[in-house]
Structures are given as C-alpha cells and as structure tokens.
Scaffold this motif. Structure first.
Motif, PDB file in Angstrom:
ATOM      1  N   GLN A  61       0.885  -1.177   0.000  1.00  0.00           N
ATOM      2  CA  GLN A  61       0.000   0.000   0.000  1.00  0.00           C
ATOM      3  C   GLN A  61       0.922   1.227   0.000  1.00  0.00           C
ATOM      4  OE1 GLN A  61      -3.124  -0.559   3.026  1.00  0.00           O
ATOM      5  NE2 GLN A  61      -3.042  -2.772   2.673  1.00  0.00           N
ATOM      6  N   ILE A  62       1.223   1.721  -1.206  1.00  0.00           N
ATOM      7  CA  ILE A  62       2.293   2.707  -1.378  1.00  0.00           C
ATOM      8  C   ILE A  62       1.698   4.112  -1.562  1.00  0.00           C
ATOM      9  CG2 ILE A  62       4.321   3.317  -2.762  1.00  0.00           C
ATOM     10  CD1 ILE A  62       4.330   0.378  -3.767  1.00  0.00           C
ATOM     11  N   LYS A  63       2.080   5.044  -0.696  1.00  0.00           N
ATOM     12  CA  LYS A  63       1.561   6.421  -0.743  1.00  0.00           C
ATOM     13  C   LYS A  63       2.008   7.140  -2.020  1.00  0.00           C
ATOM     14  CE  LYS A  63       0.679   8.500   3.765  1.00  0.00           C
ATOM     15  NZ  LYS A  63       1.236   9.291   4.875  1.00  0.00           N
ATOM     16  N   GLY A  64       1.109   7.930  -2.623  1.00  0.00           N
ATOM     17  CA  GLY A  64       1.490   8.693  -3.804  1.00  0.00           C
ATOM     18  C   GLY A  64       0.446   9.742  -4.141  1.00  0.00           C
ATOM     19  N   THR A  65       0.621  10.332  -5.311  1.00  0.00           N
ATOM     20  CA  THR A  65      -0.283  11.398  -5.772  1.00  0.00           C
ATOM     21  C   THR A  65      -0.631  11.139  -7.232  1.00  0.00           C
ATOM     22  OG1 THR A  65       1.071  12.877  -4.411  1.00  0.00           O
ATOM     23  CG2 THR A  65      -0.496  13.933  -5.885  1.00  0.00           C
ATOM     24  N   VAL A  66      -1.899  11.325  -7.589  1.00  0.00           N
ATOM     25  CA  VAL A  66      -2.304  11.133  -8.993  1.00  0.00           C
ATOM     26  C   VAL A  66      -1.597  12.178  -9.847  1.00  0.00           C
ATOM     27  CG1 VAL A  66      -4.230  11.219 -10.627  1.00  0.00           C
ATOM     28  CG2 VAL A  66      -4.554  10.203  -8.337  1.00  0.00           C
ATOM     29  N   SER A  67      -0.909  11.721 -10.915  1.00  0.00           N
ATOM     30  CA  SER A  67      -0.220  12.679 -11.796  1.00  0.00           C
ATOM     31  C   SER A  67      -0.865  12.721 -13.187  1.00  0.00           C
ATOM     32  CB  SER A  67       1.267  12.320 -11.926  1.00  0.00           C
ATOM     33  OG  SER A  67       1.407  11.014 -12.483  1.00  0.00           O
ATOM     34  N   LYS A  68      -1.617  11.657 -13.546  1.00  0.00           N
ATOM     35  CA  LYS A  68      -2.297  11.683 -14.859  1.00  0.00           C
ATOM     36  C   LYS A  68      -3.411  10.650 -14.872  1.00  0.00           C
ATOM     37  CE  LYS A  68      -0.136  10.086 -18.592  1.00  0.00           C
ATOM     38  NZ  LYS A  68       0.684   9.929 -19.830  1.00  0.00           N
ATOM     39  N   ILE A  69      -4.514  10.942 -15.562  1.00  0.00           N
ATOM     40  CA  ILE A  69      -5.594   9.965 -15.733  1.00  0.00           C
ATOM     41  C   ILE A  69      -5.950   9.919 -17.219  1.00  0.00           C
ATOM     42  CG2 ILE A  69      -7.977   9.339 -15.172  1.00  0.00           C
ATOM     43  CD1 ILE A  69      -7.701  10.873 -12.549  1.00  0.00           C
ATOM     44  N   GLU A  70      -5.831   8.725 -17.831  1.00  0.00           N
ATOM     45  CA  GLU A  70      -6.154   8.537 -19.251  1.00  0.00           C
ATOM     46  C   GLU A  70      -7.358   7.612 -19.353  1.00  0.00           C
ATOM     47  OE1 GLU A  70      -2.249   7.152 -20.648  1.00  0.00           O
ATOM     48  OE2 GLU A  70      -3.117   7.583 -22.628  1.00  0.00           O
ATOM     49  N   LYS A  71      -8.483   8.146 -19.876  1.00  0.00           N
ATOM     50  CA  LYS A  71      -9.726   7.373 -19.871  1.00  0.00           C
ATOM     51  C   LYS A  71      -9.917   6.610 -21.177  1.00  0.00           C
ATOM     52  CE  LYS A  71     -14.189   8.085 -18.075  1.00  0.00           C
ATOM     53  NZ  LYS A  71     -15.369   8.925 -17.984  1.00  0.00           N
ATOM     54  N   GLY A  72     -10.270   5.293 -21.081  1.00  0.00           N
ATOM     55  CA  GLY A  72     -10.604   4.501 -22.266  1.00  0.00           C
ATOM     56  C   GLY A  72     -12.096   4.238 -22.283  1.00  0.00           C
ATOM     57  N   ALA A  73     -12.541   3.259 -23.066  1.00  0.00           N
ATOM     58  CA  ALA A  73     -13.974   2.968 -23.177  1.00  0.00           C
ATOM     59  C   ALA A  73     -14.533   2.442 -21.860  1.00  0.00           C
ATOM     60  CB  ALA A  73     -14.201   1.965 -24.298  1.00  0.00           C
ATOM     61  N   THR A  74     -13.814   1.492 -21.225  1.00  0.00           N
ATOM     62  CA  THR A  74     -14.295   0.956 -19.937  1.00  0.00           C
ATOM     63  C   THR A  74     -13.205   1.063 -18.874  1.00  0.00           C
ATOM     64  OG1 THR A  74     -13.530  -1.244 -20.594  1.00  0.00           O
ATOM     65  CG2 THR A  74     -15.868  -0.753 -20.976  1.00  0.00           C
ATOM     66  N   THR A  75     -11.939   1.235 -19.314  1.00  0.00           N
ATOM     67  CA  THR A  75     -10.798   1.206 -18.384  1.00  0.00           C
ATOM     68  C   THR A  75     -10.011   2.515 -18.441  1.00  0.00           C
ATOM     69  OG1 THR A  75     -10.623  -1.169 -18.858  1.00  0.00           O
ATOM     70  CG2 THR A  75      -8.730  -0.145 -17.797  1.00  0.00           C
ATOM     71  N   SER A  76      -9.559   2.988 -17.262  1.00  0.00           N
ATOM     72  CA  SER A  76      -8.709   4.184 -17.211  1.00  0.00           C
ATOM     73  C   SER A  76      -7.313   3.811 -16.746  1.00  0.00           C
ATOM     74  CB  SER A  76      -9.286   5.195 -16.212  1.00  0.00           C
ATOM     75  OG  SER A  76     -10.500   5.748 -16.678  1.00  0.00           O
ATOM     76  N   HIS A  77      -6.311   4.515 -17.270  1.00  0.00           N
ATOM     77  CA  HIS A  77      -4.922   4.342 -16.800  1.00  0.00           C
ATOM     78  C   HIS A  77      -4.600   5.529 -15.896  1.00  0.00           C
ATOM     79  CE1 HIS A  77      -3.737   1.501 -20.330  1.00  0.00           C
ATOM     80  NE2 HIS A  77      -4.550   0.951 -19.458  1.00  0.00           N
ATOM     81  N   VAL A  78      -4.308   5.210 -14.624  1.00  0.00           N
ATOM     82  CA  VAL A  78      -4.038   6.252 -13.623  1.00  0.00           C
ATOM     83  C   VAL A  78      -2.549   6.202 -13.257  1.00  0.00           C
ATOM     84  CG1 VAL A  78      -4.583   7.124 -11.309  1.00  0.00           C
ATOM     85  CG2 VAL A  78      -6.375   6.011 -12.687  1.00  0.00           C
ATOM     86  N   SER A  79      -1.836   7.292 -13.503  1.00  0.00           N
ATOM     87  CA  SER A  79      -0.418   7.370 -13.137  1.00  0.00           C
ATOM     88  C   SER A  79      -0.322   7.953 -11.731  1.00  0.00           C
ATOM     89  CB  SER A  79       0.338   8.249 -14.141  1.00  0.00           C
ATOM     90  OG  SER A  79       0.276   7.667 -15.433  1.00  0.00           O
ATOM     91  N   ILE A  80       0.426   7.255 -10.874  1.00  0.00           N
ATOM     92  CA  ILE A  80       0.574   7.666  -9.471  1.00  0.00           C
ATOM     93  C   ILE A  80       2.050   7.943  -9.221  1.00  0.00           C
ATOM     94  CG2 ILE A  80       0.310   6.922  -7.070  1.00  0.00           C
ATOM     95  CD1 ILE A  80      -1.814   4.905  -8.093  1.00  0.00           C
ATOM     96  N   GLU A  81       2.362   9.167  -8.779  1.00  0.00           N
ATOM     97  CA  GLU A  81       3.758   9.481  -8.451  1.00  0.00           C
ATOM     98  C   GLU A  81       4.028   9.137  -6.997  1.00  0.00           C
ATOM     99  OE1 GLU A  81       5.242  13.236  -9.806  1.00  0.00           O
ATOM    100  OE2 GLU A  81       6.975  13.169  -8.435  1.00  0.00           O
TER     101      GLU A  81
END
Lengths: 69, 69, 69, 69, 69, 69
Positions: free
Chosen positions: D8-28
């Motif tokens: 369970q690694i602490k971080g901050t959302v740096s980017k969210i890329e939305k697809g049709a059903t799935t999103s890619h969330v980048s966590i720094e």
C-alpha cells in the motif's frame, strides 16, 4: 532483464487488435497454439510489436489454472 | 463448464510438487513446452490430478505479458 | 528481455523469507519504501537473489489498484 | 477498510487517461517514481480521482514479480 | 481506505488454514456461499482475522471470469 | 471442463457493458449481491452471454483479498 515469472514461452506475433487503452496480441507458440495477451497500447508501441515479431508469452505460475475435461 | 478465459491450452501433467497449501503442477503442451501452474492442494485432490493426466492450462488474456529479447 | 508490464521499479533486495513452495521477497525502492513480492522458490534460486541484490519490482498496470484514505 | 494486500504505497495522482471501460491512472510515489494502475472508469468516478489527489497504489504480493538486469 | 476494486462482498470468516507463508481464509457471504481467499500469513495477523470476524471479500473485476455450464 | 479455481459462484447475468475490447458483466449471486467481471468481448460472444443467463463467477483464491472495516 531476467524475470521471476515461471512461464516464458517462445512464439511469434500473429495478430494485434487495438482498443481504446488495451490491445489484444495473439502469439503463435509451438504446435500452432495461439496464446492471447491483453496489454496496454503503450506497451505495444514501446516494444515495437508487429506481426511476425519474435516474442515470449510471459505468465506467472500463480496465474495459470488447471482444467480437466 | 465453458469459461471466459481466452487461453485454454491442451497438455499433460508431467510433474506435481506439493507445498503446505500450494502445489506446482507442470503441464507439457505442444512442442514439449512446459507450462507451470500454482494451484491449491485442494484443487489437485478435487481434480484428481496425477502424472500423465490430460488437462488444460487455463489463462486469462490479461494475465499474459509479452516479452521481447 | 524487455517486457510489456508497465511498472518496472528499481530497488534492492532487503529480505527473503522462504516457504514450502513460495518465497516472500522484500524490495526496498526509492524513499525507503518496501515492496513485497511473492515468487516461487525456483525463481529465487534461478535469479540468484540475495540481500543487497539490485532488482526491479515488475507489476502489470492491471494488477495495481488505487486506494483513497 | 484495512486490506490484506501487502503493498500500500503512498502517492499522488499525476495523470488519468480514460478509455472505453478502463482508465490508466499514473501515481507518483516517493523518489518521483511513477506507478501505473489500470482501473475501471466507475472506480475513477466513485473515488473522485483527479490530478494531485493523495492516493495509495495497492498491490498484492503475489502480483509483484522480480526482475534482474 | 476506499479502494478501486469493483467487488467488495460482505461476509464472515468461517475457516482459516495456515501454510508456510500463505493462509487460506474461507469467507461465508450471503446465501451461505463460501468464498476462499489466499493471503499471506502476515496479512492474517495484521488484520487480526479469526473465525466469526466480519470481513469483505475484495476482488478486482479483471480477476473475475465467467463460466457457463 | 472442471477447473482448479476455488471459487465458482452461481449467479445470473444482470447487465453487460461493452467497451472497445473489454466488457463489464454484472452477475447477481445469492442474496442479491452483484459481482462484476471484466472479460474480453470475444468471450461474451463465444459464451453467448445475455441478461438473465445462468452463469458462474469464477475466481482464483489468490485473487481474493480480505478487507476489514
């Protein structure tokens, strides 16, 4: 990079189907068996995957189930 | 039962290694390639798995990664 | 081998705990954060893992969940 | 909710890329390392994720592989 | 912590079987259905799990397959 | 096919949401609990899934986490 996943099966890319964020990559392995991988579009681009490319299907042992007909 | 997992690869049990709660089952598929599955000891017993048994290696597409040498 | 998994995080082995078939490998990454991997004993032996070894924690994007406190 | 996943690694959302059903969330996370999560669009909405949000990258030990360069 | 996994099913611990590094936790959910989780022994200790404990079975949508008889 | 996955939970399809390559299938199990599966569009077509269909939610024990409120 050597990796801990137990299954690293030699094959060739036979088809790539691109979705919004995920691509389905068909890999032909020994005996003409097709293994399908679902990976991100970034991975397809980064690895430069294209039909005919020599690749490995990499699968952790804990992700393989056993079925009996 | 028919199942949604995209990869259902025919093979034969070639080795079963039992741990405290988990067993490692080696499955020989076409071309002599060995696929290793890590499943529970209950599953080994329930499916009656033994060397030489005809089985399927069942793997979801999202659990298959692609490697390039 | 280059691999499709999106997360390949540099670190160092800080502890290895061996079970009957599975080992728990603690990897110290940037900022002193510890990532735990559960891999087979064969993989530990094959990769020659030991304390202080430079390694990567390799994780598919689809295996990372997001939690909010 | 406390959860069994070991990482369970602490971080901050740096980017969210939305697809049709799935999103890619980048966590720094610490040290500027980016961890990518692939989660459903419903989860992004339900958790109210947006850039700069404090989050945890939650990963089961059995989903972490080890690579050696 | 709120988490992105789509499936968070209420239940009660009905059995805990401890192995060398992994425990099998049986969770009774609505209708008397039993869901089995395989988690690390550390997680069992850290969460203070014991028979009768109110818990959630937490499962990502991408880890649920569909079968048809 | 009998399969090693420990969790095979009876239910009925209550909703299917199709994306570019992946569909989200909601399965109503005992007690009105909804389990969501993310499977490929090919699997939905191949299994002939539609609302009201009797199905099983199939989940490996190692893919079930435990949460405590």
């Amino acid at each position: 990079m050597k990796i801990s996943a137990r299954n690293q099966i030699k094959g060739t890319v036979s088809k790539i189907e691109k979705g919004a964020t995920t691509s389905h990559v068909s890999i032909e392995i020994a005996g003409g068996v097709i293994v399908m991988a679902a990976i991100t579009n970034e991975a397809v681009a980064e690895l430069g995957l294209k039909d005919g490319e020599a690749v490995y299907a990499v699968i952790k042992a804990s992700d393989v189930m056993v079925g009996v007909a």
